[in-house]
Motif scaffolding. Sequence first.
Motif, mmCIF file in Angstrom:
data_model
loop_
_atom_site.group_PDB
_atom_site.id
_atom_site.type_symbol
_atom_site.label_atom_id
_atom_site.label_comp_id
_atom_site.label_asym_id
_atom_site.label_seq_id
_atom_site.Cartn_x
_atom_site.Cartn_y
_atom_site.Cartn_z
ATOM 1 N N VAL A 94 0.866 -1.170 0.000
ATOM 2 C CA VAL A 94 0.000 0.000 0.000
ATOM 3 C C VAL A 94 0.903 1.220 0.000
ATOM 4 C CG1 VAL A 94 -1.786 1.277 1.250
ATOM 5 C CG2 VAL A 94 -1.825 -1.230 1.229
ATOM 6 N N GLY A 95 0.837 1.980 -1.076
ATOM 7 C CA GLY A 95 1.693 3.149 -1.238
ATOM 8 C C GLY A 95 2.835 2.849 -2.178
ATOM 9 N N LEU A 96 2.730 3.362 -3.399
ATOM 10 C CA LEU A 96 3.780 3.128 -4.402
ATOM 11 C C LEU A 96 4.442 4.440 -4.817
ATOM 12 C CD1 LEU A 96 1.954 0.457 -6.592
ATOM 13 C CD2 LEU A 96 3.855 0.072 -5.014
ATOM 14 N N GLY A 97 4.676 5.285 -3.817
ATOM 15 C CA GLY A 97 5.425 6.512 -4.062
ATOM 16 C C GLY A 97 6.903 6.186 -4.165
ATOM 17 N N GLU A 98 7.750 7.102 -3.728
ATOM 18 C CA GLU A 98 9.201 6.903 -3.846
ATOM 19 C C GLU A 98 9.661 5.652 -3.098
ATOM 20 O OE1 GLU A 98 13.414 8.904 -2.495
ATOM 21 O OE2 GLU A 98 11.612 10.128 -2.426
ATOM 22 N N ILE A 99 9.303 5.538 -1.825
ATOM 23 C CA ILE A 99 9.731 4.397 -1.011
ATOM 24 C C ILE A 99 9.030 3.122 -1.475
ATOM 25 C CG2 ILE A 99 9.763 3.413 1.323
ATOM 26 C CD1 ILE A 99 11.728 5.765 0.901
ATOM 27 N N GLY A 100 7.730 3.173 -1.612
ATOM 28 C CA GLY A 100 6.968 1.999 -2.029
ATOM 29 C C GLY A 100 7.361 1.501 -3.408
ATOM 30 N N ILE A 142 3.700 -10.870 -5.016
ATOM 31 C CA ILE A 142 2.946 -9.643 -4.791
ATOM 32 C C ILE A 142 1.544 -9.879 -5.343
ATOM 33 C CG2 ILE A 142 2.818 -7.158 -5.147
ATOM 34 C CD1 ILE A 142 5.863 -7.263 -5.764
ATOM 35 N N VAL A 143 0.588 -10.008 -4.443
ATOM 36 C CA VAL A 143 -0.795 -10.304 -4.804
ATOM 37 C C VAL A 143 -1.450 -9.078 -5.425
ATOM 38 C CG1 VAL A 143 -3.047 -10.968 -3.870
ATOM 39 C CG2 VAL A 143 -0.971 -12.033 -2.985
ATOM 40 N N CYS A 144 -1.179 -7.904 -4.841
ATOM 41 C CA CYS A 144 -1.761 -6.661 -5.345
ATOM 42 C C CYS A 144 -1.065 -5.484 -4.674
ATOM 43 C CB CYS A 144 -3.264 -6.611 -5.089
ATOM 44 S SG CYS A 144 -3.704 -6.776 -3.353
ATOM 45 N N ALA A 145 -1.444 -4.301 -5.108
ATOM 46 C CA ALA A 145 -0.915 -3.075 -4.527
ATOM 47 C C ALA A 145 -2.016 -2.023 -4.541
ATOM 48 C CB ALA A 145 0.297 -2.584 -5.325
ATOM 49 N N ALA A 146 -1.828 -0.982 -3.759
ATOM 50 C CA ALA A 146 -2.770 0.135 -3.725
ATOM 51 C C ALA A 146 -2.004 1.434 -3.872
ATOM 52 C CB ALA A 146 -3.553 0.142 -2.414
ATOM 53 N N GLN A 147 -2.493 2.285 -4.737
ATOM 54 C CA GLN A 147 -1.913 3.622 -4.920
ATOM 55 C C GLN A 147 -2.976 4.474 -5.604
ATOM 56 O OE1 GLN A 147 1.025 5.088 -3.983
ATOM 57 N NE2 GLN A 147 0.212 6.974 -4.855
ATOM 58 N N GLY A 162 1.995 -6.695 -14.142
ATOM 59 C CA GLY A 162 0.773 -7.490 -14.030
ATOM 60 C C GLY A 162 0.204 -7.568 -12.622
ATOM 61 N N ILE A 163 0.632 -6.675 -11.756
ATOM 62 C CA ILE A 163 0.131 -6.657 -10.380
ATOM 63 C C ILE A 163 -1.153 -5.838 -10.341
ATOM 64 C CG2 ILE A 163 0.627 -5.904 -8.018
ATOM 65 C CD1 ILE A 163 3.632 -6.312 -8.815
ATOM 66 N N PRO A 164 -2.238 -6.430 -9.866
ATOM 67 C CA PRO A 164 -3.505 -5.684 -9.804
ATOM 68 C C PRO A 164 -3.417 -4.516 -8.815
ATOM 69 C CG PRO A 164 -3.865 -8.044 -9.462
ATOM 70 C CD PRO A 164 -2.389 -7.817 -9.435
ATOM 71 N N ILE A 165 -3.964 -3.386 -9.221
ATOM 72 C CA ILE A 165 -4.057 -2.225 -8.340
ATOM 73 C C ILE A 165 -5.458 -2.241 -7.744
ATOM 74 C CG2 ILE A 165 -3.954 0.291 -8.177
ATOM 75 C CD1 ILE A 165 -1.238 -1.048 -8.835
ATOM 76 N N ILE A 176 -8.178 -4.911 -0.734
ATOM 77 C CA ILE A 176 -7.068 -5.697 -0.181
ATOM 78 C C ILE A 176 -7.507 -6.374 1.107
ATOM 79 C CG2 ILE A 176 -4.758 -5.562 0.835
ATOM 80 C CD1 ILE A 176 -4.124 -3.376 -1.252
ATOM 81 N N VAL A 177 -8.161 -5.636 1.988
ATOM 82 C CA VAL A 177 -8.638 -6.214 3.239
ATOM 83 C C VAL A 177 -9.628 -7.346 2.954
ATOM 84 C CG1 VAL A 177 -10.011 -5.745 5.311
ATOM 85 C CG2 VAL A 177 -8.198 -4.157 4.633
ATOM 86 N N ALA A 178 -10.466 -7.183 1.938
ATOM 87 C CA ALA A 178 -11.462 -8.203 1.591
ATOM 88 C C ALA A 178 -10.809 -9.513 1.141
ATOM 89 C CB ALA A 178 -12.397 -7.680 0.505
#
Length: 129
Positions: A14-20, A37-42, A56-59, A65-67
Amino acid sequence: MTQSSVTVADIAIVGLGEIGGRFLDQMLRLRERGIRIVCAAQNSDTPGKQRAQAAGIPIKTTDEIVALGGAVDVIFDLTGNPEVRKDLRAKMQATGNRHTIIAPETMARMLWAVISDEQLGEGHTSRGY
């Protein structure tokens, strides 16, 4: 390199900024070791989000993600926003998920130090749980 047939951990970032984004790149390199990596959020469009999509990582949203429940072993919260972490914890508790671990930036930095000789960068000021 071939991908491992044994999954060590299914993770979400969760968080794909500079650090993520940098953390994502390193985790992608560890696929052959069983890190998936199942998924990411940004929310915003960042280079890290673009790289995740290209791989190919789902956003997804944090709610999505919690679900996923126990299908995610570790959620790395790299937003630097304590409210996001608080929200994630509340949602996890509401769903009764006692499987998934929410790892703050401190844990990502520790893992980074073990797997990389590079510096992760300054990042966010709030790194605690």
